[in-house]
Design an enzyme around this catalytic site. Structure first.
Site, mmCIF file in Angstrom:
data_model
loop_
_atom_site.group_PDB
_atom_site.id
_atom_site.type_symbol
_atom_site.label_atom_id
_atom_site.label_comp_id
_atom_site.label_asym_id
_atom_site.label_seq_id
_atom_site.Cartn_x
_atom_site.Cartn_y
_atom_site.Cartn_z
ATOM 1 N N CYS A 1 125.916 42.799 40.208
ATOM 2 C CA CYS A 1 124.979 42.390 41.256
ATOM 3 C C CYS A 1 124.451 40.969 41.073
ATOM 4 O O CYS A 1 123.798 40.432 41.955
ATOM 5 C CB CYS A 1 123.788 43.353 41.282
ATOM 6 S SG CYS A 1 122.946 43.374 39.699
ATOM 7 N N CYS B 1 123.068 49.057 36.343
ATOM 8 C CA CYS B 1 121.791 48.372 36.154
ATOM 9 C C CYS B 1 121.266 48.580 34.739
ATOM 10 O O CYS B 1 120.531 47.740 34.213
ATOM 11 C CB CYS B 1 120.748 48.893 37.128
ATOM 12 S SG CYS B 1 121.334 48.903 38.819
HETATM 13 FE FE1 FES Z 1 121.138 44.499 39.919
HETATM 14 FE FE2 FES Z 1 120.246 46.939 39.605
HETATM 15 S S1 FES Z 1 121.141 46.105 41.375
HETATM 16 S S2 FES Z 1 120.239 45.341 38.166
#
Ligand code: FES
Length: 125
Positions: free
Chosen positions: A34, A104
């Site tokens: 992400c 994450c």
């Molecule tokens: Fe990036 Fe959870 S979406 S750390």
């Protein structure tokens, strides 16, 4: 899948957020999935015991909850014990994470390991 009560609690009241000035070690990692970032700071005493941990993140709620839990697991452990904390240990302590959010939880344990590596490098100097 819903978040467990523990995840929601650590997300709403994260423990040990912030920074440690003149930390014994600090480490920053990025999440390739992400693009979020996490920095962990550790304060280590003369017996290699972690006295304090703080974190700062640009991550999501799951990253905040896993970091908060990671700091709680790490405080009071020696650096070598804390180095072995895995994302599965953290997810287990939180009573699970939705599979889509497991990536994450990498951030917290990896940033802690990076901070410990930084601490060890500083010791060698
Ligand atoms: Fe990036 Fe959870 S979406 S750390």
């Amino acid at each position: 899948m819903d978040y467990s009560d523990k995840v929601l609690d650590h997300f709403s009241n994260p423990r040990n957020t912030g920074i440690i000035k003149d930390a014994s070690g600090e480490g920053t990692v990025g999440n390739p999935v992400c693009g979020d970032l996490m920095t962990m700071y550790i304060d280590v005493d003369d017996n290699e015991v972690i006295r304090d941990v703080k974190f700062k993140t640009f991550g999501c709620g799951a990253a905040i909850a896993t970091s908060s839990m990671t700091t709680e697991l790490a405080i009071g452990k020696t650096v070598s014990e804390a180095y072995k904390i895995t994302k599965s240990d953290v997810a287990e302590e939180l009573d699970g994470l939705p599979p889509i959010k497991m990536h994450c939880s990498n951030l917290a344990s990896e940033a802690l390991q990076a901070a410990i590596e930084n601490y060890k490098e500083k010791q060698e100097k």
